[in-house]
Write a protein that holds these residues in place. Structure first.
Motif, PDB file in Angstrom:
ATOM      1  N   TRP A 169      -6.229   1.744   4.558  1.00 53.94           N
ATOM      2  CA  TRP A 169      -6.977   3.023   4.692  1.00 53.94           C
ATOM      3  C   TRP A 169      -8.475   2.610   4.461  1.00 53.94           C
ATOM      4  CZ3 TRP A 169      -6.564   7.645   6.589  1.00 53.94           C
ATOM      5  CH2 TRP A 169      -7.509   8.421   6.121  1.00 53.94           C
ATOM      6  N   GLN A 170      -9.040   1.505   3.618  1.00 53.06           N
ATOM      7  CA  GLN A 170     -10.075   1.086   3.345  1.00 53.06           C
ATOM      8  C   GLN A 170     -10.710   0.525   4.628  1.00 53.06           C
ATOM      9  OE1 GLN A 170      -9.692  -1.550   0.269  1.00 53.06           O
ATOM     10  NE2 GLN A 170      -9.574  -0.314  -1.236  1.00 53.06           N
TER      11      GLN A 170
ATOM     12  N   ASP B 166       2.423  -0.243  -1.056  1.00 54.33           N
ATOM     13  CA  ASP B 166       1.244   0.662  -1.373  1.00 54.33           C
ATOM     14  C   ASP B 166       0.001   0.022  -1.333  1.00 54.33           C
ATOM     15  OD1 ASP B 166       2.795   2.877  -1.858  1.00 54.33           O
ATOM     16  OD2 ASP B 166       2.964   2.489  -3.993  1.00 54.33           O
TER      17      ASP B 166
ATOM     18  N   ARG C 285      -3.611  11.147   0.432  1.00 55.74           N
ATOM     19  CA  ARG C 285      -3.333  10.032  -0.395  1.00 55.74           C
ATOM     20  C   ARG C 285      -4.306   9.193  -1.319  1.00 55.74           C
ATOM     21  NH1 ARG C 285       1.417   6.373  -1.295  1.00 55.74           N
ATOM     22  NH2 ARG C 285       0.914   5.427  -2.906  1.00 55.74           N
ATOM     23  N   PHE C 286      -5.416   8.726  -0.423  1.00 53.47           N
ATOM     24  CA  PHE C 286      -6.150   7.828  -0.931  1.00 53.47           C
ATOM     25  C   PHE C 286      -7.444   8.360  -1.103  1.00 53.47           C
ATOM     26  CE2 PHE C 286      -3.352   4.995   1.561  1.00 53.47           C
ATOM     27  CZ  PHE C 286      -2.524   4.425   0.338  1.00 53.47           C
TER      28      PHE C 286
ATOM     29  N   GLU D 232      -3.154   0.999   1.041  1.00 56.31           N
ATOM     30  CA  GLU D 232      -4.530   1.250   0.597  1.00 56.31           C
ATOM     31  C   GLU D 232      -5.542   0.451   1.240  1.00 56.31           C
ATOM     32  OE1 GLU D 232      -6.725   2.377  -3.631  1.00 56.31           O
ATOM     33  OE2 GLU D 232      -4.643   1.383  -3.505  1.00 56.31           O
TER      34      GLU D 232
END
Length: 104
Positions: free
Chosen positions: A41-42, A34, A67-68, A38
């Motif tokens: 994604w950043q 996870d 999700r984020f 994350e």
């Protein structure tokens, strides 16, 4: 072409896999935690979101967005997707124009 933006010591092949997981969602057996998703994604989220905004169906967003950014699973109904994106002020001008044209 995927690029290593300082988060991936395993090379471009793994970056492609990470980006694919961020677009479609991770599948069983993926090596991504996870925290890694994350962080990915950043780094890649804006680029991946921009890549799908031109999709023929307005409102398409990558799995990672839901999700984020939205903090929820993608709704099953497209109308709910559009409602949430509108509330978040995430629809582009082009998407709003295409949606208006569809409703005529």
């Amino acid at each position: 072409m995927p690029t290593d933006k300082g988060i991936n010591p395993r090379g471009l092949e793994d970056i492609f896999g990470l980006q694919l997981a961020l677009i479609c969602g991770p599948v069983e057996g993926d090596p991504y935690t996870d925290a890694r998703l994350e962080r990915g994604w950043q780094v890649y989220g804006q680029e991946l979101t921009e890549d799908v905004r031109d999709h023929p169906r307005p409102g398409v967003r990558p799995w990672g967005f839901w999700r984020f950014e939205a903090g929820q699973e993608k709704p099953a109904e497209h109308a709910e997707v559009i409602k949430i994106l509108a509330e978040m002020e995430e629809l582009t001008e082009d998407e709003r124009a295409r949606l208006a044209k569809e409703s005529e």
